[in-house]
Design an enzyme around this catalytic site. Structure first.
Site, PDB file in Angstrom:
ATOM      1  N   HIS A  72       0.837  -1.206   0.000  1.00  0.00           N
ATOM      2  CA  HIS A  72       0.000   0.000   0.000  1.00  0.00           C
ATOM      3  C   HIS A  72       0.875   1.259   0.000  1.00  0.00           C
ATOM      4  CE1 HIS A  72      -3.144  -2.590   2.222  1.00  0.00           C
ATOM      5  NE2 HIS A  72      -3.617  -2.385   1.006  1.00  0.00           N
ATOM      6  N   LYS A 110     -16.768  -7.117   6.275  1.00  0.00           N
ATOM      7  CA  LYS A 110     -15.449  -7.739   6.287  1.00  0.00           C
ATOM      8  C   LYS A 110     -14.955  -8.035   7.697  1.00  0.00           C
ATOM      9  CE  LYS A 110     -13.205  -6.598   1.955  1.00  0.00           C
ATOM     10  NZ  LYS A 110     -12.001  -6.028   1.354  1.00  0.00           N
ATOM     11  N   ARG A 152      -1.800  -6.318  -8.135  1.00  0.00           N
ATOM     12  CA  ARG A 152      -0.741  -7.260  -7.813  1.00  0.00           C
ATOM     13  C   ARG A 152      -0.633  -8.359  -8.843  1.00  0.00           C
ATOM     14  NH1 ARG A 152      -3.049  -8.744  -2.126  1.00  0.00           N
ATOM     15  NH2 ARG A 152      -4.740  -8.874  -3.588  1.00  0.00           N
ATOM     16  N   SER A 181      -3.160  -7.814   2.720  1.00  0.00           N
ATOM     17  CA  SER A 181      -3.491  -7.612   4.132  1.00  0.00           C
ATOM     18  C   SER A 181      -4.076  -8.880   4.751  1.00  0.00           C
ATOM     19  CB  SER A 181      -4.484  -6.460   4.287  1.00  0.00           C
ATOM     20  OG  SER A 181      -3.893  -5.237   3.948  1.00  0.00           O
TER      21      SER A 181
END
Length: 164
Positions: free
Chosen positions: A17, A41, A95, A133
């Site tokens: 990040h 989440k 990514r 994460s």
């Protein structure tokens, strides 16, 4: 003034990040880090903790880049958040190909909602492509070393959180 919005949950903020934030800051005059409030989440860190983590890391980047970097929690549609902060562009980090497929769908929907807001993709640097994460939290929860994936301050918070 060019304003960019880099959204995410940042639970926690990773070196990946930070790399995207540093590079995005060179594209805009003001970079807004939009912290998504996604109750579904079930984040590890509370909103206030995530805001503090990001503000701490961005303080350094602000000095490095000279770009104004601010944190803005949001719980509405991403395109509405972009309007709220005056962003002309949404910045997304990629990514892998799997990220692109999801992001491509999001861009299509956002363009239907407002085609004046562009989406800019920044590829993660090779050393950060595997960092997620979700994986950082899992490794930390199982007692693994995540110091290669997060800053020392975030690493300390993860160690504290999972040593309890």
């Amino acid at each position: 003034m060019r304003v960019g919005l880099y959204p995410g949950t940042f639970d926690p903020i990773t070196l990946g990040h930070i790399d995207i934030i540093r590079r995005a800051a060179t594209l805009v005059d003001k970079l807004v880090i939009g912290i998504a409030i996604n109750r579904d989440k079930g984040p590890l860190f509370e909103l206030e903790e995530r805001v503090a983590q990001i503000e701490e890391e961005c303080r350094k980047l602000n000095q490095e880049t000279g770009t104004e970097i601010v944190v803005h929690p949001f719980e509405n549609l991403l395109i509405d958040c972009a309007h709220d902060v005056g962003a002309q562009m949404i910045i997304r980090g990629l990514r892998a190909v799997a990220d692109f497929e999801y992001e491509y769908q999001m861009v299509g929907m956002n363009r239907k909602l407002d085609d004046s807001v562009e989406t800019v993709f920044l590829m993660a640097e090779a050393e950060h492509q595997a960092i997620a994460s979700r994986l950082v939290k899992e490794i930390a929860r199982l007692g693994g070393d995540v110091s290669k994936f997060v800053t020392p301050a975030v690493n300390a918070e993860l160690l504290k959180r999972f040593s309890q």
